[in-house]
Write an enzyme that holds these catalytic residues in place. Structure first.
Site, PDB file in Angstrom:
ATOM      1  N   HIS A   1      -8.232  30.644   3.048  1.00 28.57           N
ATOM      2  CA  HIS A   1      -7.628  29.518   2.460  1.00 28.57           C
ATOM      3  C   HIS A   1      -7.726  29.548   0.782  1.00 28.57           C
ATOM      4  O   HIS A   1      -8.595  30.275   0.223  1.00 28.57           O
ATOM      5  CB  HIS A   1      -8.317  28.215   2.685  1.00 28.57           C
TER       6      HIS A   1
ATOM      7  N   GLY B   1      -2.153  19.480  -1.610  1.00 27.55           N
ATOM      8  CA  GLY B   1      -2.719  18.330  -2.002  1.00 27.55           C
ATOM      9  C   GLY B   1      -2.262  17.466  -3.262  1.00 27.55           C
ATOM     10  O   GLY B   1      -2.850  16.559  -4.117  1.00 27.55           O
TER      11      GLY B   1
ATOM     12  N   GLU C   1       0.931  28.862   2.577  1.00 21.38           N
ATOM     13  CA  GLU C   1       0.468  27.737   1.805  1.00 21.38           C
ATOM     14  C   GLU C   1       0.903  27.973   0.409  1.00 21.38           C
ATOM     15  O   GLU C   1      -0.212  28.321  -0.399  1.00 21.38           O
ATOM     16  CB  GLU C   1      -0.886  27.334   2.206  1.00 21.38           C
TER      17      GLU C   1
ATOM     18  N   GLU D   1      -8.127  27.614  -1.266  1.00 21.26           N
ATOM     19  CA  GLU D   1      -9.461  27.169  -2.110  1.00 21.26           C
ATOM     20  C   GLU D   1     -10.534  28.139  -1.964  1.00 21.26           C
ATOM     21  O   GLU D   1     -11.361  28.193  -2.989  1.00 21.26           O
ATOM     22  CB  GLU D   1      -9.847  25.674  -1.614  1.00 21.26           C
TER      23      GLU D   1
ATOM     24  N   LYS E   1     -11.141  19.980   5.488  1.00 20.34           N
ATOM     25  CA  LYS E   1     -11.811  20.438   4.169  1.00 20.34           C
ATOM     26  C   LYS E   1     -13.302  19.784   4.173  1.00 20.34           C
ATOM     27  O   LYS E   1     -13.972  19.590   5.323  1.00 20.34           O
ATOM     28  CB  LYS E   1     -11.133  20.176   3.062  1.00 20.34           C
TER      29      LYS E   1
HETATM   30  P1  PGA Z   1      -2.437  19.298   2.146  1.00 17.53           P
HETATM   31  O1  PGA Z   1      -3.646  20.420   2.377  1.00 17.53           O
HETATM   32  O2  PGA Z   1      -1.876  18.813   3.388  1.00 17.53           O
HETATM   33  O3  PGA Z   1      -3.584  18.020   1.654  1.00 17.53           O
HETATM   34  O4  PGA Z   1      -1.764  19.787   1.081  1.00 17.53           O
HETATM   35  C1  PGA Z   1      -3.198  21.700   3.062  1.00 17.53           C
HETATM   36  C2  PGA Z   1      -4.258  22.820   3.339  1.00 17.53           C
HETATM   37  O5  PGA Z   1      -4.675  22.853   2.125  1.00 17.53           O
HETATM   38  O6  PGA Z   1      -4.464  23.219   4.366  1.00 17.53           O
END
Ligand code: PGA
Length: 255
Positions: A94, A172, A166, A96, A11
Protein backbone atom coordinates in the site's frame (compact mmCIF):
# COMPACT_ATOMS: atom_id res chain seq x y z
CA UNK A 1 -15.25 -13.54 -16.61
CA UNK A 2 -13.60 -12.00 -13.57
CA UNK A 3 -15.64 -12.03 -10.35
CA UNK A 4 -15.98 -8.48 -8.97
CA UNK A 5 -14.00 -7.83 -5.81
CA UNK A 6 -14.56 -5.20 -3.14
CA UNK A 7 -12.23 -4.88 -0.16
CA UNK A 8 -12.41 -2.52 2.80
CA UNK A 9 -9.07 -1.25 4.07
CA UNK A 10 -9.76 -0.04 7.59
CA UNK A 11 -6.21 1.27 8.00
CA UNK A 12 -5.38 2.20 11.61
CA UNK A 13 -8.98 2.43 12.76
CA UNK A 14 -11.21 0.47 15.14
CA UNK A 15 -10.56 -1.11 18.50
CA UNK A 16 -11.93 -4.61 19.06
CA UNK A 17 -15.17 -3.24 20.40
CA UNK A 18 -15.52 -0.74 17.55
CA UNK A 19 -14.65 -3.43 15.01
CA UNK A 20 -17.37 -5.70 16.35
CA UNK A 21 -19.89 -2.90 16.13
CA UNK A 22 -18.95 -2.03 12.55
CA UNK A 23 -19.11 -5.66 11.40
CA UNK A 24 -22.45 -6.19 13.11
CA UNK A 25 -23.82 -3.12 11.31
CA UNK A 26 -22.77 -4.33 7.86
CA UNK A 27 -22.97 -8.11 8.13
CA UNK A 28 -26.52 -8.70 6.88
CA UNK A 29 -26.32 -6.08 4.16
CA UNK A 30 -23.00 -7.38 2.90
CA UNK A 31 -24.12 -10.99 2.88
CA UNK A 32 -27.13 -10.01 0.81
CA UNK A 33 -24.82 -8.80 -1.99
CA UNK A 34 -24.40 -11.72 -4.36
CA UNK A 35 -21.84 -12.36 -7.06
CA UNK A 36 -19.14 -10.16 -5.54
CA UNK A 37 -16.13 -11.25 -3.53
CA UNK A 38 -16.20 -9.14 -0.35
CA UNK A 39 -13.24 -8.76 2.00
CA UNK A 40 -12.69 -6.82 5.22
CA UNK A 41 -9.17 -5.78 6.22
CA UNK A 42 -9.06 -4.64 9.86
CA UNK A 43 -5.82 -3.88 11.70
CA UNK A 44 -3.98 -6.90 13.18
CA UNK A 45 -5.73 -6.62 16.54
CA UNK A 46 -9.07 -6.87 14.77
CA UNK A 47 -8.29 -10.06 12.84
CA UNK A 48 -9.26 -12.50 15.59
CA UNK A 49 -12.58 -10.94 16.62
CA UNK A 50 -13.60 -10.17 13.04
CA UNK A 51 -12.68 -13.71 11.91
CA UNK A 52 -15.03 -15.06 14.58
CA UNK A 53 -17.86 -12.89 13.29
CA UNK A 54 -17.26 -13.80 9.64
CA UNK A 55 -17.11 -17.56 10.23
CA UNK A 56 -19.78 -19.26 8.15
CA UNK A 57 -20.38 -16.19 5.95
CA UNK A 58 -19.21 -15.57 2.39
CA UNK A 59 -17.11 -12.58 3.48
CA UNK A 60 -13.34 -12.90 3.42
CA UNK A 61 -10.77 -11.47 5.80
CA UNK A 62 -7.50 -9.76 4.99
CA UNK A 63 -4.54 -8.22 6.83
CA UNK A 64 -3.09 -4.88 5.75
CA UNK A 65 0.56 -5.91 5.83
CA UNK A 66 2.89 -8.60 7.15
CA UNK A 67 6.56 -9.53 7.32
CA UNK A 68 7.96 -12.10 4.89
CA UNK A 69 9.81 -14.26 7.45
CA UNK A 70 8.03 -17.16 9.13
CA UNK A 71 9.16 -16.13 12.60
CA UNK A 72 12.19 -14.71 14.38
CA UNK A 73 13.73 -11.71 16.07
CA UNK A 74 11.72 -9.00 14.29
CA UNK A 75 10.27 -6.93 17.10
CA UNK A 76 6.91 -5.46 16.28
CA UNK A 77 6.33 -7.54 13.14
CA UNK A 78 3.64 -10.10 12.32
CA UNK A 79 4.47 -13.13 10.19
CA UNK A 80 2.60 -14.78 7.30
CA UNK A 81 1.97 -17.85 9.47
CA UNK A 82 0.25 -15.67 12.04
CA UNK A 83 -1.84 -13.85 9.45
CA UNK A 84 -2.83 -17.14 7.80
CA UNK A 85 -4.32 -18.37 11.06
CA UNK A 86 -7.20 -15.96 10.53
CA UNK A 87 -7.10 -14.40 7.08
CA UNK A 88 -7.24 -15.48 3.45
CA UNK A 89 -5.96 -12.19 2.00
CA UNK A 90 -3.23 -9.66 2.67
CA UNK A 91 -2.84 -6.14 1.30
CA UNK A 92 0.78 -5.62 0.24
CA UNK A 93 2.66 -2.53 -0.91
CA UNK A 94 0.00 0.00 0.00
CA UNK A 95 1.29 3.49 -0.78
CA UNK A 96 1.19 4.40 2.91
CA UNK A 97 3.52 1.48 3.64
CA UNK A 98 5.79 2.60 0.82
CA UNK A 99 5.76 6.25 1.89
CA UNK A 100 5.97 5.96 5.70
CA UNK A 101 7.50 2.55 6.37
CA UNK A 102 10.16 2.20 3.72
CA UNK A 103 8.56 -0.53 1.64
CA UNK A 104 10.17 -1.06 -1.73
CA UNK A 105 9.31 -3.20 -4.73
CA UNK A 106 11.86 -5.64 -3.35
CA UNK A 107 10.26 -6.04 0.07
CA UNK A 108 6.81 -6.16 -1.51
CA UNK A 109 8.07 -8.97 -3.73
CA UNK A 110 9.36 -10.96 -0.73
CA UNK A 111 6.00 -10.55 0.97
CA UNK A 112 4.10 -11.62 -2.16
CA UNK A 113 6.13 -14.84 -2.31
CA UNK A 114 5.60 -15.41 1.41
CA UNK A 115 1.85 -14.91 0.95
CA UNK A 116 1.65 -17.66 -1.67
CA UNK A 117 3.68 -19.96 0.53
CA UNK A 118 1.02 -19.61 3.21
CA UNK A 119 -2.00 -19.76 0.92
CA UNK A 120 -2.79 -16.10 1.33
CA UNK A 121 -4.04 -14.17 -1.68
CA UNK A 122 -2.08 -10.93 -2.00
CA UNK A 123 -3.80 -7.68 -2.89
CA UNK A 124 -0.84 -5.83 -4.36
CA UNK A 125 -1.13 -2.03 -4.52
CA UNK A 126 0.53 0.13 -7.16
CA UNK A 127 0.14 3.79 -8.04
CA UNK A 128 1.94 7.00 -8.81
CA UNK A 129 2.34 10.09 -6.63
CA UNK A 130 1.19 13.52 -7.79
CA UNK A 131 4.81 14.51 -8.37
CA UNK A 132 5.43 11.46 -10.54
CA UNK A 133 2.24 12.05 -12.44
CA UNK A 134 3.10 15.68 -13.15
CA UNK A 135 6.57 14.65 -14.32
CA UNK A 136 4.97 12.27 -16.84
CA UNK A 137 6.28 9.20 -15.02
CA UNK A 138 3.00 7.41 -14.31
CA UNK A 139 3.60 4.59 -16.76
CA UNK A 140 7.23 4.01 -15.83
CA UNK A 141 6.44 3.98 -12.09
CA UNK A 142 3.59 1.54 -12.38
CA UNK A 143 5.46 -0.72 -14.76
CA UNK A 144 8.36 -0.83 -12.31
CA UNK A 145 6.04 -1.59 -9.37
CA UNK A 146 4.27 -4.40 -11.24
CA UNK A 147 7.51 -5.91 -12.55
CA UNK A 148 9.32 -5.62 -9.23
CA UNK A 149 6.44 -6.66 -7.02
CA UNK A 150 5.57 -9.75 -9.04
CA UNK A 151 9.09 -10.85 -10.00
CA UNK A 152 9.65 -14.60 -9.93
CA UNK A 153 5.99 -15.61 -9.73
CA UNK A 154 4.44 -18.20 -12.02
CA UNK A 155 1.68 -17.16 -14.43
CA UNK A 156 -0.69 -19.27 -12.39
CA UNK A 157 0.14 -17.37 -9.21
CA UNK A 158 -0.21 -14.03 -10.97
CA UNK A 159 -3.60 -15.01 -12.36
CA UNK A 160 -4.84 -15.75 -8.84
CA UNK A 161 -3.74 -12.55 -7.12
CA UNK A 162 -5.47 -9.18 -6.97
CA UNK A 163 -3.90 -5.88 -8.00
CA UNK A 164 -5.10 -2.48 -6.88
CA UNK A 165 -4.38 0.67 -8.86
CA UNK A 166 -4.36 3.48 -6.34
CA UNK A 167 -3.09 6.84 -7.58
CA UNK A 168 -1.53 8.25 -4.39
CA UNK A 169 -3.00 11.71 -5.00
CA UNK A 170 -6.51 10.20 -4.94
CA UNK A 171 -6.20 8.40 -1.59
CA UNK A 172 -8.11 9.99 1.25
CA UNK A 173 -8.31 13.29 -0.62
CA UNK A 174 -11.85 13.10 -1.98
CA UNK A 175 -10.26 13.61 -5.42
CA UNK A 176 -10.80 10.37 -7.31
CA UNK A 177 -9.21 9.77 -10.70
CA UNK A 178 -11.70 9.93 -13.57
CA UNK A 179 -13.01 6.44 -14.29
CA UNK A 180 -11.81 6.67 -17.89
CA UNK A 181 -8.30 7.66 -16.87
CA UNK A 182 -8.14 4.93 -14.23
CA UNK A 183 -9.31 2.40 -16.80
CA UNK A 184 -6.68 3.57 -19.26
CA UNK A 185 -3.90 2.99 -16.73
CA UNK A 186 -5.30 -0.38 -15.71
CA UNK A 187 -5.71 -1.54 -19.30
CA UNK A 188 -2.64 -0.13 -21.00
CA UNK A 189 -0.09 -0.03 -18.21
CA UNK A 190 -1.06 -2.73 -15.69
CA UNK A 191 -2.59 -5.34 -17.99
CA UNK A 192 -0.10 -4.35 -20.70
CA UNK A 193 2.84 -5.02 -18.37
CA UNK A 194 1.27 -8.27 -17.16
CA UNK A 195 0.76 -9.43 -20.74
CA UNK A 196 4.38 -8.74 -21.64
CA UNK A 197 5.66 -10.61 -18.59
CA UNK A 198 3.16 -13.41 -18.05
CA UNK A 199 1.13 -13.65 -21.27
CA UNK A 200 -2.15 -12.20 -22.45
CA UNK A 201 -4.29 -14.90 -20.88
CA UNK A 202 -2.86 -14.18 -17.43
CA UNK A 203 -3.22 -10.43 -17.94
CA UNK A 204 -6.91 -10.92 -18.66
CA UNK A 205 -7.45 -13.24 -15.70
CA UNK A 206 -6.09 -10.95 -12.96
CA UNK A 207 -8.57 -8.91 -11.01
CA UNK A 208 -7.53 -5.26 -10.93
CA UNK A 209 -9.24 -2.89 -8.50
CA UNK A 210 -9.31 0.87 -8.42
CA UNK A 211 -8.68 2.61 -5.10
CA UNK A 212 -8.68 6.26 -4.07
CA UNK A 213 -11.75 8.09 -2.77
CA UNK A 214 -14.24 5.45 -3.89
CA UNK A 215 -17.63 6.39 -2.44
CA UNK A 216 -21.21 5.22 -3.02
CA UNK A 217 -21.81 8.11 -5.45
CA UNK A 218 -18.89 7.33 -7.78
CA UNK A 219 -18.39 3.56 -7.36
CA UNK A 220 -20.69 2.49 -10.21
CA UNK A 221 -18.79 4.63 -12.73
CA UNK A 222 -15.57 2.82 -11.89
CA UNK A 223 -17.19 -0.61 -11.95
CA UNK A 224 -18.70 0.15 -15.36
CA UNK A 225 -15.18 0.42 -16.82
CA UNK A 226 -14.26 -2.77 -18.68
CA UNK A 227 -10.84 -3.27 -17.09
CA UNK A 228 -11.72 -2.33 -13.49
CA UNK A 229 -12.99 -5.28 -11.49
CA UNK A 230 -13.78 -3.70 -8.15
CA UNK A 231 -12.45 -1.37 -5.50
CA UNK A 232 -10.12 -1.10 -2.56
CA UNK A 233 -12.04 1.21 -0.26
CA UNK A 234 -10.54 3.18 2.61
CA UNK A 235 -12.63 5.86 4.29
CA UNK A 236 -15.98 4.64 3.03
CA UNK A 237 -15.31 1.13 4.37
CA UNK A 238 -15.59 2.52 7.91
CA UNK A 239 -19.25 3.35 7.34
CA UNK A 240 -21.45 0.26 7.15
CA UNK A 241 -24.07 1.75 4.83
CA UNK A 242 -21.47 3.18 2.47
CA UNK A 243 -19.45 -0.01 2.19
CA UNK A 244 -22.56 -2.11 1.58
CA UNK A 245 -23.70 0.39 -1.07
CA UNK A 246 -20.33 0.13 -2.84
CA UNK A 247 -20.46 -3.68 -2.79
CA UNK A 248 -24.01 -3.53 -4.12
CA UNK A 249 -22.90 -1.19 -6.92
CA UNK A 250 -20.31 -3.83 -7.92
CA UNK A 251 -23.03 -6.48 -8.03
CA UNK A 252 -25.39 -4.29 -10.06
CA UNK A 253 -22.79 -3.17 -12.55
CA UNK A 254 -21.48 -6.68 -13.09
CA UNK A 255 -25.02 -8.04 -13.27
P1 PGA B 1 -9.63 6.06 0.46
O1 PGA B 1 -8.41 5.02 0.64
O2 PGA B 1 -10.80 5.26 -0.07
O3 PGA B 1 -9.88 6.60 1.83
O4 PGA B 1 -9.18 7.10 -0.51
C1 PGA B 1 -8.16 4.00 -0.29
C2 PGA B 1 -6.94 3.19 0.12
O5 PGA B 1 -5.96 3.79 0.59
O6 PGA B 1 -6.91 1.95 -0.01
Amino acid sequence: MRTPFVAGNWKMHKTVEEARLLVSEMLDGLQAVAGVEKVLCPPFTGLLPVAAMLAGTDIGLGAQNMHWEEEGAFTGEVSPRMVAEFAQFVILGHSERRAYFGETDETVNKKVHAAFKHNLTPIVCVGETLEEREAGQTEAVIRRQVEGGLAGLTSEQVASLVLAYEPVWAIGTGKAATPEEANRVVKDVIRGTLAALFGEETAQAVRVLYGGSVKPHNAAEFFAQPDIDGALVGGASLKADQFVAIAQAAADTAG
